[in-house]
Motif scaffolding. Structure first.
Motif, PDB file in Angstrom:
ATOM      1  N   LEU A  61     -11.888  13.697  11.800  1.00 24.44           N
ATOM      2  CA  LEU A  61     -11.148  12.432  11.723  1.00 24.44           C
ATOM      3  C   LEU A  61     -10.190  12.434  10.537  1.00 24.44           C
ATOM      4  CD1 LEU A  61     -10.659   9.425  12.525  1.00 24.44           C
ATOM      5  CD2 LEU A  61     -12.632   8.844  11.074  1.00 24.44           C
ATOM      6  N   TYR A  62      -8.937  12.076  10.817  1.00 27.95           N
ATOM      7  CA  TYR A  62      -7.935  11.881   9.773  1.00 27.95           C
ATOM      8  C   TYR A  62      -7.283  10.509   9.954  1.00 27.95           C
ATOM      9  CZ  TYR A  62      -8.076  16.951   8.947  1.00 27.95           C
ATOM     10  OH  TYR A  62      -8.472  18.230   8.664  1.00 27.95           O
ATOM     11  N   PHE A  63      -6.867   9.938   8.844  1.00 27.22           N
ATOM     12  CA  PHE A  63      -6.032   8.742   8.874  1.00 27.22           C
ATOM     13  C   PHE A  63      -4.649   9.102   8.359  1.00 27.22           C
ATOM     14  CE2 PHE A  63      -9.821   6.507   9.662  1.00 27.22           C
ATOM     15  CZ  PHE A  63      -9.509   5.217  10.041  1.00 27.22           C
ATOM     16  N   THR A  64      -3.660   8.379   8.838  1.00 29.63           N
ATOM     17  CA  THR A  64      -2.325   8.489   8.283  1.00 29.63           C
ATOM     18  C   THR A  64      -1.682   7.107   8.302  1.00 29.63           C
ATOM     19  OG1 THR A  64      -0.274   9.786   8.321  1.00 29.63           O
ATOM     20  CG2 THR A  64      -1.146   9.077  10.455  1.00 29.63           C
ATOM     21  N   TYR A  65      -0.449   7.032   7.842  1.00 35.78           N
ATOM     22  CA  TYR A  65       0.243   5.753   7.728  1.00 35.78           C
ATOM     23  C   TYR A  65       1.403   5.698   8.717  1.00 35.78           C
ATOM     24  CZ  TYR A  65      -2.337   5.752   3.345  1.00 35.78           C
ATOM     25  OH  TYR A  65      -3.333   5.819   2.399  1.00 35.78           O
ATOM     26  N   PRO A  66       1.759   4.517   9.162  1.00 33.66           N
ATOM     27  CA  PRO A  66       2.860   4.398  10.133  1.00 33.66           C
ATOM     28  C   PRO A  66       4.220   4.556   9.474  1.00 33.66           C
ATOM     29  CG  PRO A  66       2.104   2.219   9.505  1.00 33.66           C
ATOM     30  CD  PRO A  66       1.176   3.198   8.824  1.00 33.66           C
ATOM     31  N   ASP A  67       5.204   4.945  10.283  1.00 32.16           N
ATOM     32  CA  ASP A  67       6.584   4.927   9.816  1.00 32.16           C
ATOM     33  C   ASP A  67       7.044   3.485   9.670  1.00 32.16           C
ATOM     34  OD1 ASP A  67       6.692   7.728  10.255  1.00 32.16           O
ATOM     35  OD2 ASP A  67       7.083   7.355  12.361  1.00 32.16           O
ATOM     36  N   THR A  68       7.840   3.234   8.682  1.00 32.92           N
ATOM     37  CA  THR A  68       8.474   1.919   8.594  1.00 32.92           C
ATOM     38  C   THR A  68       9.734   2.025   7.740  1.00 32.92           C
ATOM     39  OG1 THR A  68       8.058  -0.443   8.217  1.00 32.92           O
ATOM     40  CG2 THR A  68       7.262   1.068   6.535  1.00 32.92           C
ATOM     41  N   VAL A  69      10.614   1.065   7.907  1.00 32.74           N
ATOM     42  CA  VAL A  69      11.860   1.033   7.137  1.00 32.74           C
ATOM     43  C   VAL A  69      11.545   0.763   5.662  1.00 32.74           C
ATOM     44  CG1 VAL A  69      14.062  -0.155   6.825  1.00 32.74           C
ATOM     45  CG2 VAL A  69      13.177   0.231   9.135  1.00 32.74           C
ATOM     46  N   TYR A  70      12.208   1.513   4.787  1.00 35.71           N
ATOM     47  CA  TYR A  70      12.010   1.335   3.350  1.00 35.71           C
ATOM     48  C   TYR A  70      12.771   0.103   2.844  1.00 35.71           C
ATOM     49  CZ  TYR A  70      12.678   1.883  -1.663  1.00 35.71           C
ATOM     50  OH  TYR A  70      12.735   1.649  -3.010  1.00 35.71           O
ATOM     51  N   PHE A  71      12.078  -0.709   2.037  1.00 36.04           N
ATOM     52  CA  PHE A  71      12.703  -1.803   1.303  1.00 36.04           C
ATOM     53  C   PHE A  71      12.271  -1.690  -0.151  1.00 36.04           C
ATOM     54  CE2 PHE A  71      12.556  -3.406   5.646  1.00 36.04           C
ATOM     55  CZ  PHE A  71      13.816  -3.963   5.804  1.00 36.04           C
ATOM     56  N   GLU A  72      13.193  -1.950  -1.048  1.00 37.46           N
ATOM     57  CA  GLU A  72      12.912  -1.797  -2.477  1.00 37.46           C
ATOM     58  C   GLU A  72      11.738  -2.649  -2.930  1.00 37.46           C
ATOM     59  OE1 GLU A  72      15.282  -1.972  -6.786  1.00 37.46           O
ATOM     60  OE2 GLU A  72      16.311  -2.457  -4.909  1.00 37.46           O
ATOM     61  N   MET A  73      11.556  -3.820  -2.315  1.00 37.36           N
ATOM     62  CA  MET A  73      10.475  -4.714  -2.727  1.00 37.36           C
ATOM     63  C   MET A  73       9.097  -4.103  -2.484  1.00 37.36           C
ATOM     64  SD  MET A  73      10.466  -7.628   0.265  1.00 37.36           S
ATOM     65  CE  MET A  73       9.006  -8.407  -0.423  1.00 37.36           C
ATOM     66  N   TYR A  74       9.030  -3.092  -1.603  1.00 37.75           N
ATOM     67  CA  TYR A  74       7.748  -2.439  -1.355  1.00 37.75           C
ATOM     68  C   TYR A  74       7.229  -1.707  -2.590  1.00 37.75           C
ATOM     69  CZ  TYR A  74       8.291  -3.241   3.699  1.00 37.75           C
ATOM     70  OH  TYR A  74       8.433  -3.811   4.950  1.00 37.75           O
ATOM     71  N   GLU A  75       8.139  -1.383  -3.526  1.00 36.73           N
ATOM     72  CA  GLU A  75       7.720  -0.697  -4.756  1.00 36.73           C
ATOM     73  C   GLU A  75       6.731  -1.546  -5.549  1.00 36.73           C
ATOM     74  OE1 GLU A  75       8.620   2.310  -5.426  1.00 36.73           O
ATOM     75  OE2 GLU A  75      10.416   2.673  -4.195  1.00 36.73           O
ATOM     76  N   MET A  76       6.810  -2.874  -5.372  1.00 37.85           N
ATOM     77  CA  MET A  76       5.951  -3.796  -6.123  1.00 37.85           C
ATOM     78  C   MET A  76       4.883  -4.438  -5.246  1.00 37.85           C
ATOM     79  SD  MET A  76       7.278  -3.408  -9.051  1.00 37.85           S
ATOM     80  CE  MET A  76       6.426  -4.710  -9.947  1.00 37.85           C
TER      81      MET A  76
END
Length: 299
Positions: free
Chosen positions: A214-229
């Motif tokens: 079993l492995y987990f990964t993360y979905p693709d999504t559009v980058y937004f600068e606010m995600y840094e915080m």
């Protein structure tokens, strides 16, 4: 008196319409999803040797070229992407149907699934149409809510056609049709351990018992600068890396909007190539088979 009788008649007629809808109406959206799941199940069942199954919502459909992974890993791969509206519990149940001892499961859940019901709006509609014995999962209040919500969603449904390979992924998604009203940051609730995370831990035990990697990964999504915080990503990564083998990090799969088609989760052909390449590289860090595949990757 006549007014009262008339009112009662209207109420009874209303209940009759609801009853007929509940028992007999066939949602075209769910019919399409059911047919898609059946095809993927048949494909998985036809694989005699060990395989890789990548499961998740519609973001998985767009993200992973399982034919390419099969070619470079030397092992069959199945794209079991479906729809976020089913909920994480339903997605996991479908994955289990495709797995046997010695297989590998990669689970990629859209971020919203961690804070939604295990069995959500489309799971209710699916069970209503195909497996009513599973409706026990919903309270009567939830049944009434999902019945009305699906009724509205069915009225708005517009059928579209995509080129899906037998291994289960959408191919040849060209261009970027991400409108301005969709090109906005996702909203995140505070990450909490809940029924979804408990189900994920139960899945870990299930895989260990049945000798499934079993492995987990993360979905693709559009980058937004606010995600840094945004604290959600760190909290989610902390939970996943504590309990599971994880491929990559959340920020690794954030791309520019030019890589997306019609949703912040749905990549186009160029995004799919990038995501599939990243998947292969991450698997390369985990297994001998993966390292050999990375060495063969065309430059």
């Amino acid at each position: 008196m006549g007014f009262l009788i008339g009112g009662v008649g209207i109420v009874l007629a209303g209940f009759g319409v609801i009853g007929l809808y509940s028992w007999f109406y066939k949602s075209r959206r769910i019919e399409i999803l059911q047919q898609m799941l059946e095809k993927k199940q048949e494909y998985a069942d036809g694989i005699a040797e060990n395989k890789i199954v990548i499961a998740g919502g519609s973001e998985v459909l767009y993200s992973f070229d399982t034919d390419f992974l099969s070619e470079h890993l030397g092992v069959p791969a199945v794209n079991l992407g479906s729809n976020i509206g089913f909920g994480a519990g339903f997605i996991i149940d479908q994955a289990k149907l495709c797995l046997k001892s010695g297989d590998t499961l990669v689970l990629s859940l859209a971020y919203g699934l961690y804070d939604r019901p295990l069995y959500d709006v489309f799971a209710y509609e699916y069970f209503r149409m195909y497996d009513r014995s599973q409706l026990y999962r919903f309270t009567w209040k939830e049944r009434a809510y999902y019945l009305m919500k699906n009724f509205v969603l069915n009225l708005r449904f517009e059928e579209k056609s995509f080129d899906m390979r037998p291994s289960g992924f959408y191919r040849n998604i060209r261009g970027c049709e991400l409108p301005k009203h969709k090109k906005i940051p996702l909203q995140f609730a505070e990450f909490k351990e809940n029924a979804v995370t408990a189900n994920l831990l139960a899945l870990k035990n299930y895989c260990e018992l049945h000798q499934i990697e079993l492995y987990f990964t993360y979905p693709d999504t559009v980058y937004f600068e606010m995600y840094e915080m945004e604290p959600f990503f760190g909290e989610l990564e902390s939970f996943l890396t504590q309990h599971f083998n994880v491929l990559g990090s959340a920020d690794l799969y954030m791309y520019d909007s030019e890589y997306f088609y019609n949703s912040v989760y749905h990549v186009n052909k160029e995004g799919q190539a990038e995501r599939t390449k990243n998947m292969l590289k991450e698997l390369g860090r985990r297994s001998v088979r993966g390292r050999k595949a990375v060495d063969r990757w065309p430059s």
